[in-house]
Scaffold this motif. Structure first.
Motif, PDB file in Angstrom:
ATOM      1  N   ALA A   1     -17.707 -23.222  28.000  1.00 24.24           N
ATOM      2  CA  ALA A   1     -16.932 -23.173  26.756  1.00 24.24           C
ATOM      3  C   ALA A   1     -15.998 -21.966  26.665  1.00 24.24           C
ATOM      4  CB  ALA A   1     -17.873 -23.221  25.556  1.00 24.24           C
ATOM      5  N   PRO A   2     -16.444 -20.740  26.955  1.00 24.78           N
ATOM      6  CA  PRO A   2     -15.511 -19.607  26.829  1.00 24.78           C
ATOM      7  C   PRO A   2     -14.336 -19.689  27.797  1.00 24.78           C
ATOM      8  CG  PRO A   2     -17.788 -18.839  26.812  1.00 24.78           C
ATOM      9  CD  PRO A   2     -17.820 -20.275  27.221  1.00 24.78           C
TER      10      PRO A   2
ATOM     11  N   ALA B   1     -18.796 -16.778  20.189  1.00 22.71           N
ATOM     12  CA  ALA B   1     -18.111 -17.635  19.215  1.00 22.71           C
ATOM     13  C   ALA B   1     -17.706 -18.968  19.840  1.00 22.71           C
ATOM     14  CB  ALA B   1     -16.888 -16.917  18.648  1.00 22.71           C
ATOM     15  N   ALA B   2     -17.167 -18.933  21.063  1.00 21.74           N
ATOM     16  CA  ALA B   2     -16.765 -20.172  21.738  1.00 21.74           C
ATOM     17  C   ALA B   2     -17.973 -21.048  22.024  1.00 21.74           C
ATOM     18  CB  ALA B   2     -16.014 -19.846  23.024  1.00 21.74           C
ATOM     19  N   GLN B   3     -19.072 -20.428  22.446  1.00 20.50           N
ATOM     20  CA  GLN B   3     -20.280 -21.210  22.711  1.00 20.50           C
ATOM     21  C   GLN B   3     -20.801 -21.873  21.440  1.00 20.50           C
ATOM     22  OE1 GLN B   3     -23.491 -19.372  24.758  1.00 20.50           O
ATOM     23  NE2 GLN B   3     -22.376 -19.168  26.685  1.00 20.50           N
ATOM     24  N   GLN B   4     -20.851 -21.131  20.359  1.00 22.19           N
ATOM     25  CA  GLN B   4     -21.388 -21.696  19.128  1.00 22.19           C
ATOM     26  C   GLN B   4     -20.501 -22.811  18.585  1.00 22.19           C
ATOM     27  OE1 GLN B   4     -22.533 -18.722  16.270  1.00 22.19           O
ATOM     28  NE2 GLN B   4     -23.978 -17.739  17.662  1.00 22.19           N
ATOM     29  N   ASP B   5     -19.194 -22.631  18.688  1.00 19.55           N
ATOM     30  CA  ASP B   5     -18.282 -23.686  18.254  1.00 19.55           C
ATOM     31  C   ASP B   5     -18.460 -24.932  19.104  1.00 19.55           C
ATOM     32  OD1 ASP B   5     -15.808 -24.567  16.702  1.00 19.55           O
ATOM     33  OD2 ASP B   5     -15.093 -24.730  18.770  1.00 19.55           O
ATOM     34  N   SER B   6     -18.617 -24.744  20.406  1.00 22.64           N
ATOM     35  CA  SER B   6     -18.832 -25.881  21.304  1.00 22.64           C
ATOM     36  C   SER B   6     -20.141 -26.594  20.982  1.00 22.64           C
ATOM     37  CB  SER B   6     -18.845 -25.389  22.751  1.00 22.64           C
ATOM     38  OG  SER B   6     -19.052 -26.453  23.651  1.00 22.64           O
TER      39      SER B   6
ATOM     40  N   LEU C   1     -12.956 -22.435  29.059  1.00 22.22           N
ATOM     41  CA  LEU C   1     -12.033 -23.460  28.572  1.00 22.22           C
ATOM     42  C   LEU C   1     -11.199 -22.932  27.409  1.00 22.22           C
ATOM     43  CD1 LEU C   1     -14.441 -26.518  28.708  1.00 22.22           C
ATOM     44  CD2 LEU C   1     -12.355 -26.265  30.070  1.00 22.22           C
ATOM     45  N   ALA C   2     -11.840 -22.208  26.511  1.00 19.29           N
ATOM     46  CA  ALA C   2     -11.112 -21.653  25.361  1.00 19.29           C
ATOM     47  C   ALA C   2     -10.055 -20.657  25.818  1.00 19.29           C
ATOM     48  CB  ALA C   2     -12.095 -20.995  24.400  1.00 19.29           C
ATOM     49  N   GLU C   3     -10.409 -19.820  26.773  1.00 19.99           N
ATOM     50  CA  GLU C   3      -9.467 -18.811  27.262  1.00 19.99           C
ATOM     51  C   GLU C   3      -8.244 -19.447  27.900  1.00 19.99           C
ATOM     52  OE1 GLU C   3      -9.464 -14.925  30.271  1.00 19.99           O
ATOM     53  OE2 GLU C   3     -11.352 -15.838  29.627  1.00 19.99           O
ATOM     54  N   ARG C   4      -8.445 -20.592  28.566  1.00 20.99           N
ATOM     55  CA  ARG C   4      -7.329 -21.285  29.224  1.00 20.99           C
ATOM     56  C   ARG C   4      -6.602 -22.246  28.293  1.00 20.99           C
ATOM     57  NH1 ARG C   4     -11.377 -22.084  33.321  1.00 20.99           N
ATOM     58  NH2 ARG C   4     -11.417 -24.317  32.809  1.00 20.99           N
ATOM     59  N   GLY C   5      -7.059 -22.385  27.076  1.00 20.62           N
ATOM     60  CA  GLY C   5      -6.433 -23.318  26.146  1.00 20.62           C
ATOM     61  C   GLY C   5      -6.685 -24.776  26.478  1.00 20.62           C
ATOM     62  N   GLU C   6      -7.820 -25.063  27.127  1.00 15.35           N
ATOM     63  CA  GLU C   6      -8.102 -26.417  27.606  1.00 15.35           C
ATOM     64  C   GLU C   6      -9.233 -27.101  26.840  1.00 15.35           C
ATOM     65  OE1 GLU C   6      -8.910 -25.904  31.752  1.00 15.35           O
ATOM     66  OE2 GLU C   6      -6.875 -25.195  32.214  1.00 15.35           O
ATOM     67  N   THR C   7      -9.687 -26.488  25.762  1.00 11.95           N
ATOM     68  CA  THR C   7     -10.854 -27.026  25.056  1.00 11.95           C
ATOM     69  C   THR C   7     -10.609 -28.431  24.527  1.00 11.95           C
ATOM     70  OG1 THR C   7     -11.632 -24.825  24.426  1.00 11.95           O
ATOM     71  CG2 THR C   7     -12.382 -26.686  23.086  1.00 11.95           C
TER      72      THR C   7
END
Length: 286
Positions: free
Chosen positions: A92-93, A136-141, A95-101
């Motif tokens: 998840a983090p 934060a990215a993990q929890q959102d995922s 993917l978020a960093e690359r804008g691919e979520t």
């Protein structure tokens, strides 16, 4: 487990254990992952070896996009397999960093609608491999996957590493799906009791056989038979006495027999319950 999330030492290939008296399900395995750069398992041989010792059904878990695509393909080719797909918390983090979520989630949601995909997972939290910047990215995922499982009516399989309190909190805040499985359960006896109270299912891997896993065996001891599942998490977490070797579904009988000893129940009774619970949670394989 993900391709990048554990390494270990190769051991010799363990011999096949004695066949179980009744068939059971390997509730969580990764047939798309090789150990330490070794060759991928031969699916036909892997399924045959497992069936020969009474492990006649498996849930193949794809926890990144490549794994999800693999899962989508093999569950149509092999009737012994059902599937689970998700974006592992350690994905998840990045993917978020690359804008691919958004794109990744769209593909997971598409594959998760396949009728033989019965699991959204493994999702959850992993504070061991990902530092505070990824929380934060993990929890959102995790929240997104919980919602997906409920929208699609699928079981949820949870990865929980060093994150027990937040996993339980988020499940309570979001509302857990009807069938919620703590895969490779790693909590203590109090967490096990809380999960049982909430109606979750606890799946135990080869870790429960390790000599230093007394607390885990204590946790197992308070779980009712109808809330128990068993798994390999292959190719890792090989049960004793073969810890360190490459794991595979044919080694599930070692874990089942160890669980039966902890629970003070006979092996046929445990097998019957494990199989019935698997079918209740995931539906029929046929």
């Amino acid at each position: 487990m993900s391709k990048r999330h554990e390494t270990g030492h190769h051991g010799g290939r363990p011999p096949a254990p004695d066949r179980l008296p009744l068939p059971v399900v390997d509730n969580h395995t990764h047939l798309d992952i090789s150990r330490d750069g070794g060759p991928l398992p031969d699916l036909t041989a892997t399924i045959a070896e497992a069936s020969a010792v009474g492990v006649d059904r498996m849930v193949q878990i794809g926890c990144d996009l490549d794994g999800a695509r693999f899962t989508e393909r093999v569950i149509d080719e092999h009737p012994q397999l059902l599937g689970g797909v998700a974006l592992h918390p350690n994905e998840a983090p990045a993917l978020a960093e690359r804008g691919e979520t958004d794109a990744a989630r769209a593909e997971i949601e598409r594959i998760a609608q396949h009728p033989r995909v019965r699991v959204v997972g493994e999702t959850g939290l992993d504070y061991f491999r990902t530092g505070p910047e990824g929380v934060a990215a993990q929890q959102d995922s995790f929240r997104w996957h919980i919602d997906l499982a409920k929208r699609l009516g699928k079981a949820l399989q949870i990865h929980d590493r060093d994150s027990h309190d937040d996993v339980l909190r988020i499940l309570a805040e979001e509302g857990a799906p009807e069938h919620t499985v703590l895969h490779c359960f790693s909590g203590d006896i109090e967490m096990a009791r809380e999960c049982v109270r909430r109606g979750y299912l606890l799946s135990f891997a080869g870790t429960v056989t390790f000599k230093n896993a007394r607390e885990l065996r204590n946790a197992l001891s308070v779980v009712p038979l109808d809330q128990l599942l068993v798994e390999t998490d292959a190719p890792y977490l090989t049960p004793s006495p073969h810890r360190g070797a490459t794991n595979a579904p044919y080694l599930v009988p070692l874990t089942v027999r160890a669980m039966a000893a902890v629970l003070n129940t006979d092996v046929p009774t445990l097998c019957e319950n494990l199989s019935a619970t698997s079918e209740r949670v995931y539906g029929p394989w046929a």
